[in-house]
Design an enzyme around this catalytic site. Structure first.
Site, short mmCIF file in Angstrom:
data_model
loop_
_atom_site.label_atom_id
_atom_site.label_comp_id
_atom_site.label_asym_id
_atom_site.label_seq_id
_atom_site.Cartn_x
_atom_site.Cartn_y
_atom_site.Cartn_z
CG HIS A 23 -1.97 -1.01 1.30
ND1 HIS A 23 -2.27 -1.61 2.32
CD2 HIS A 23 -2.68 -1.39 0.51
CE1 HIS A 23 -3.14 -2.63 2.27
NE2 HIS A 23 -3.73 -2.45 1.09
CE LYS A 47 -14.53 -5.65 2.31
NZ LYS A 47 -13.16 -5.37 1.63
NE ARG A 95 -2.46 -8.10 -4.18
CZ ARG A 95 -3.38 -8.08 -3.32
NH1 ARG A 95 -2.90 -8.16 -1.87
NH2 ARG A 95 -4.42 -8.70 -3.35
CB SER A 133 -4.52 -6.41 4.76
OG SER A 133 -4.03 -5.18 4.10
O1 PNS Z 1 -8.87 -3.03 -0.01
P1 PNS Z 1 -10.16 -3.81 -0.57
O2 PNS Z 1 -10.85 -4.42 0.76
O3 PNS Z 1 -9.95 -4.68 -1.71
O4 PNS Z 1 -10.88 -2.41 -0.98
C1 PNS Z 1 -12.31 -2.66 -1.60
C2 PNS Z 1 -12.89 -1.10 -1.94
C3 PNS Z 1 -12.89 -0.55 -0.75
C4 PNS Z 1 -12.32 -0.35 -3.00
C5 PNS Z 1 -14.45 -1.58 -2.47
O5 PNS Z 1 -14.79 -2.56 -1.44
C6 PNS Z 1 -15.17 -0.40 -2.61
O6 PNS Z 1 -15.10 0.25 -3.35
N1 PNS Z 1 -16.39 -0.49 -1.53
C7 PNS Z 1 -17.18 0.80 -1.54
C8 PNS Z 1 -18.64 0.41 -1.93
C9 PNS Z 1 -18.69 0.49 -3.43
O7 PNS Z 1 -18.52 1.46 -4.13
N2 PNS Z 1 -19.03 -0.65 -3.97
C10 PNS Z 1 -18.90 -0.64 -5.44
C11 PNS Z 1 -17.86 -0.98 -6.10
S1 PNS Z 1 -17.88 -1.73 -7.64
#
Ligand code: PNS
Length: 174
Positions: A23, A47, A95, A133
């Site tokens: 990150h 989560k 990644r 993570s």
């Molecule tokens: O680090 P992560 O958990 O892979 O991040 C995921 C994240 C936060 C980018 C994704 O879950 C997100 O954007 N959540 C917000 C809700 C949202 O907008 N959902 C639709 C995305 S297509």
């Protein structure tokens, strides 16, 4: 001709539970591509995060000392948060090929919701290509060494949170 955007606000979203060196590398690279970078921590208790939003924010703030870096939490749709910050770019890291499918789906969905917000993918550095993570937490929980995968202060807080103790530093004899 489409107009050029001289000042780009970018959002780097994620769970950051906790922040890893992967990150951190993406944060510094993304900040070079934007005039302002907003690190956006998803606030989502479903989560079952190990660290609270405040703890995650603190770890990012203390590890990434960059100018023009904003650290915020968000709920709801990412594109709505991005729009509220005046951001035209969402940055995500890739990644390995296994990340691609999920990231592609999200990018398409986000574009459908807000065509004016562009998703930009940055390839992780090779040395971070296996770092997540989730794995860091699992390995640390089971007593494995995750130093070098997360910033030192994250390692310290992770071991404290998991009620483990950091290996004592070797002291000179005598
Ligand atoms: O680090 P992560 O958990 O892979 O991040 C995921 C994240 C936060 C980018 C994704 O879950 C997100 O954007 N959540 C917000 C809700 C949202 O907008 N959902 C639709 C995305 S297509």
């Amino acid at each position: 001709m489409p107009s050029k955007n001289a000042s780009i606000v970018a959002v780097f979203p994620g769970s950051f539970d906790p922040l890893t060196n992967g990150h951190l590398d993406l944060i510094s690279r993304a900040s070079r591509l934007s005039s302002k970078l907003v690190v956006a921590i998803l606030s989502n208790d479903s989560k079952l995060p190990l660290f609270s939003v405040q703890e995650r924010m603190d770890m990012i703030r203390e590890s990434a000392s960059l100018p023009d870096l904003e650290i915020e939490s968000f709920e709801g749709l990412l594109v709505d948060f991005a729009t509220s910050k005046g951001a035209s770019m969402i940055v995500r890291g890739i990644r390995a090929v296994s990340d691609y499918e999920y990231e592609l789906q999200m990018a398409h969905m986000n574009r459908r919701l807000r065509p004016d917000v562009e998703t930009v993918f940055l390839m992780s550095r090779e040395e971070n290509s296996f770092v997540s993570s989730k794995l860091v937490k699992e390995v640390a929980r089971l007593g494995g060494d995750v130093s070098g995968l997360v910033p030192p202060l994250v390692l310290e807080r992770l071991l404290l949170k998991l009620n483990l103790h950091a290996a004592p530093m070797a002291l000179p004899k005598g």
